[in-house]
Write a protein that holds these residues in place. Structure first.
Motif, mmCIF file in Angstrom:
data_model
loop_
_atom_site.group_PDB
_atom_site.id
_atom_site.type_symbol
_atom_site.label_atom_id
_atom_site.label_comp_id
_atom_site.label_asym_id
_atom_site.label_seq_id
_atom_site.Cartn_x
_atom_site.Cartn_y
_atom_site.Cartn_z
ATOM 1 N N SER A 109 0.770 -1.444 0.116
ATOM 2 C CA SER A 109 0.037 -0.098 -0.004
ATOM 3 C C SER A 109 0.845 1.401 0.090
ATOM 4 O O SER A 109 2.057 1.303 -0.003
ATOM 5 C CB SER A 109 -0.800 -0.030 1.254
ATOM 6 N N VAL A 110 0.202 2.433 -0.254
ATOM 7 C CA VAL A 110 0.731 3.732 -0.033
ATOM 8 C C VAL A 110 0.217 4.556 1.071
ATOM 9 O O VAL A 110 -0.903 4.151 1.376
ATOM 10 C CB VAL A 110 0.366 4.611 -1.346
ATOM 11 N N PRO A 141 7.292 11.096 5.153
ATOM 12 C CA PRO A 141 8.702 10.310 4.623
ATOM 13 C C PRO A 141 8.206 9.075 3.977
ATOM 14 O O PRO A 141 7.071 8.556 3.931
ATOM 15 C CB PRO A 141 9.097 10.074 6.193
ATOM 16 N N LEU A 142 9.220 8.455 3.286
ATOM 17 C CA LEU A 142 9.109 7.199 2.992
ATOM 18 C C LEU A 142 9.334 6.038 3.885
ATOM 19 O O LEU A 142 10.435 6.085 4.507
ATOM 20 C CB LEU A 142 9.900 6.726 1.818
ATOM 21 N N ALA A 143 8.426 5.467 4.340
ATOM 22 C CA ALA A 143 8.664 4.281 5.432
ATOM 23 C C ALA A 143 9.376 3.147 5.083
ATOM 24 O O ALA A 143 9.590 2.776 3.845
ATOM 25 C CB ALA A 143 7.147 3.738 5.731
ATOM 26 N N LYS A 144 10.300 2.739 5.928
ATOM 27 C CA LYS A 144 11.257 1.480 5.493
ATOM 28 C C LYS A 144 10.659 0.286 6.468
ATOM 29 O O LYS A 144 9.923 0.546 7.419
ATOM 30 C CB LYS A 144 12.605 1.851 6.279
ATOM 31 N N HIS A 145 10.981 -0.879 6.002
ATOM 32 C CA HIS A 145 10.376 -2.131 6.463
ATOM 33 C C HIS A 145 11.613 -3.169 6.591
ATOM 34 O O HIS A 145 12.646 -3.050 6.173
ATOM 35 C CB HIS A 145 9.565 -2.562 5.552
ATOM 36 N N GLY A 146 11.539 -4.221 7.517
ATOM 37 C CA GLY A 146 12.418 -5.124 7.577
ATOM 38 C C GLY A 146 13.691 -5.287 8.492
ATOM 39 O O GLY A 146 14.180 -5.977 8.658
ATOM 40 N N GLY A 147 13.610 -3.838 9.306
ATOM 41 C CA GLY A 147 14.906 -3.878 10.307
ATOM 42 C C GLY A 147 16.308 -4.049 9.538
ATOM 43 O O GLY A 147 16.196 -3.339 8.475
ATOM 44 N N VAL A 155 7.937 3.395 -2.023
ATOM 45 C CA VAL A 155 8.478 4.317 -3.168
ATOM 46 C C VAL A 155 7.667 5.457 -3.415
ATOM 47 O O VAL A 155 8.039 6.327 -3.850
ATOM 48 C CB VAL A 155 8.447 3.347 -4.351
ATOM 49 N N LEU A 156 6.409 5.576 -2.440
ATOM 50 C CA LEU A 156 5.570 6.628 -2.847
ATOM 51 C C LEU A 156 4.705 6.740 -1.426
ATOM 52 O O LEU A 156 4.579 5.938 -0.642
ATOM 53 C CB LEU A 156 4.394 6.522 -3.858
ATOM 54 N N HIS A 175 10.461 7.901 -4.524
ATOM 55 C CA HIS A 175 11.800 7.763 -5.008
ATOM 56 C C HIS A 175 12.112 8.021 -6.314
ATOM 57 O O HIS A 175 11.404 7.510 -7.227
ATOM 58 C CB HIS A 175 12.090 6.152 -4.487
ATOM 59 N N HIS A 176 13.330 8.705 -6.589
ATOM 60 C CA HIS A 176 13.519 9.077 -7.949
ATOM 61 C C HIS A 176 13.929 7.709 -8.818
ATOM 62 O O HIS A 176 13.917 7.952 -9.926
ATOM 63 C CB HIS A 176 14.736 10.110 -7.904
ATOM 64 N N ALA A 177 14.361 6.879 -8.026
ATOM 65 C CA ALA A 177 14.998 5.553 -8.994
ATOM 66 C C ALA A 177 13.635 4.972 -9.661
ATOM 67 O O ALA A 177 13.736 4.011 -10.473
ATOM 68 C CB ALA A 177 15.553 4.712 -8.244
#
Length: 486
Positions: A109-110, A141-147, A155-156, A175-177
């Motif tokens: 999800s976004v 912010p762009l959330a991060k996952h997985g420790g 990415v959005l 995310h620009h990539a």
């Protein structure tokens, strides 16, 4: 005077996780490998935009949550059905990826954040210098996952901030990539159209709709640029390269963001002067970029901070060019991802004027017409971007051709097109934020968003005012604002 950033508050009301609805069909691609075009921007800061909508109908928080937010949520989910990779994830570290790719899994999800702000909406949506610390809380912010073990990131992300009694701001972080400006606007335009037309007309959006093309097979990589760029990135990580940080002025407490408008009439006058001075018949894009480049070089001298250029006397400028029509065979305009080539310009800093800077940029643009020229120096793009960052080169974000104002029309209840669009992330990339003018006076032209330390911004404002004065005085015999000798 607007209150300082420390006295203001943005309060988060709700957070939603919006998944593509309906979910992508089982046969659709679940992973998109990053191409060499994508990898150029792998570790660039994300692109962050703000859209300000002034409307009394959007000013009441309870009413917005009850009557406006559900449609916004539903239309975002419907748009993500077509652009489902935007709900996916990217690995955080390229050195752990055998093949960097965007991966979408069912249920991804976004994140949509809903907030309320007590800041001055009218002031934030203006052209004058505003403290960037006041704008950052409007961006998600762009959330991060997985420790620590193979972490991934969204990415959005989207944030909607209500300003009671004034309007609403929509902030996006991308995310620009994953996508360039063209693909981003394709998504934005689809989302806004679905929202604007509503459920009863949603089929009309689909009928006249060009879906995004995810097929990486349309992009040829005959010289193995992808593998070369992955190698470059891994080597840069291992060596601890941090040169991209040289662009970042967001850590300075006095950084401000302002907008400067170049009307159609001003561009015509500037074009005539540049042709008289250099014989170059420049495009409006080259004229705006040249004037802004010369102004920033002057502002760094007058307002402090130096030019910090590796070559001392050389000023550097970088921009991107759309490569979809330049590839062989051409890539369809609906292709989703990055498809931008990097272009580098150098000029003598001591002799840089608005005219000479415009002519130097136009010379590079004109050279792109040569077959294969856009990719001729591609192997050096990843490292070249860092060299330009270390030299604090002026670069470009956005384009007036994208049409972000028209694309972001969410309908009459939102007041139509946004009153103002900002690319706030230019404070981290040292770039000019270009867009078609959302000018409320109907003068057309191009607007330039710029983030600088306050003293440099004042010097640039003086440069811009003097430039406008000279052009309206038809003083073509006067050089267009050469940098003062230091």
């Amino acid at each position: 005077m607007a209150p300082g950033p420390l006295t203001l508050a943005v309060t988060v009301l709700e957070q939603y996780h919006v998944s593509p609805t309906p979910a992508p069909a089982p046969g659709q691609l679940r992973s998109l490998p990053l191409t060499f075009f994508d990898l150029v921007f792998w570790d660039f800061p994300p692109v962050q935009r703000l859209f300000f909508y002034a409307s009394a109908d959007l000013s009441d928080v309870p009413d917005f949550l009850h009557s406006k937010l559900p449609l916004l949520n539903e239309s975002l989910a419907a748009a993500l059905h077509h652009f489902y990779p935007l709900a996916g994830r990217l690995p955080c570290r390229i050195q752990e990826c055998a093949s960097p790719e965007v991966v979408y899994s069912d249920g991804d999800s976004v994140r949509l954040t809903v907030a309320v702000s007590r800041d001055d909406f009218q002031d934030l949506a203006g052209d004058h210098p505003r403290d960037t610390a006041r704008l950052r809380p409007l961006l998600p912010p762009l959330a991060k996952h997985g420790g620590c073990h193979r972490p991934s990131q969204d990415v959005l992300a989207v944030q909607v901030t209500v300003f009671p009694g004034a309007g609403v701001c929509v902030g996006t972080t991308l995310h620009h990539a994953v996508a360039d400006g063209s693909s981003y606007v394709h998504f934005l335009k689809t989302w806004a159209a679905i929202h604007r037309l509503g459920d009863e007309c949603r089929e009309a959006v689909v009928v006249g709709y060009t879906p995004p093309l995810f097929d990486r097979g349309v992009l040829r990589d005959d010289t193995a640029l992808r593998e070369s760029f992955i190698h470059d990135h891994r080597h840069l990580v291992e060596s601890g390269d941090r040169r991209l940080d040289e662009w970042d002025v967001s850590r300075r407490p006095d950084t401000v963001l302002a907008t400067f408008r170049f009307t159609d009439e001003l561009l015509r006058r500037l074009g005539r002067h540049v042709e008289s001075d250099t014989s170059a018949r420049c495009s409006p894009y080259a004229l705006v970029c040249g004037a802004a480049w010369a102004g920033i070089v002057r502002a760094r001298c007058v307002g402090g901070g130096g030019d910090a250029d590796d070559d001392g006397d050389n000023a550097r400028f970088g921009f991107v060019t759309g490569c979809k029509p330049r590839m062989s065979p051409p890539i369809p305009s609906s292709y989703f991802g990055n498809c931008l080539g990097l272009c580098f310009v150098e000029a003598d800093r001591r002799c840089l004027t608005a005219a000479s800077a415009s002519a130097a940029i136009w010379l590079v643009i004109a050279g792109l017409a040569e077959q294969g020229r856009a990719l001729r120096d591609a192997r050096g793009w990843v490292r070249g971007a860092r060299e330009y960052a270390a030299a604090r080169a002026v670069t470009v974000a956005g384009s007036p051709k994208l049409g972000v104002y028209a694309a972001a029309d969410f309908g009459a209840a939102w007041g139509g097109q946004p009153r103002k669009v900002e690319i706030v992330s230019v404070e981290r990339t040292g770039a000019l934020a270009l867009a078609e003018s959302g000018g409320r006076n109907g003068d057309g032209g191009i607007e330039v968003g710029l983030a600088l330390p306050r003293l440099q911004m004042e010097a640039f404002r003086a440069f811009h005012a003097e430039l406008v004065g000279l052009l309206h005085a038809n003083d073509v015999a006067t050089p267009l604002l050469r940098e003062p000798k230091s």
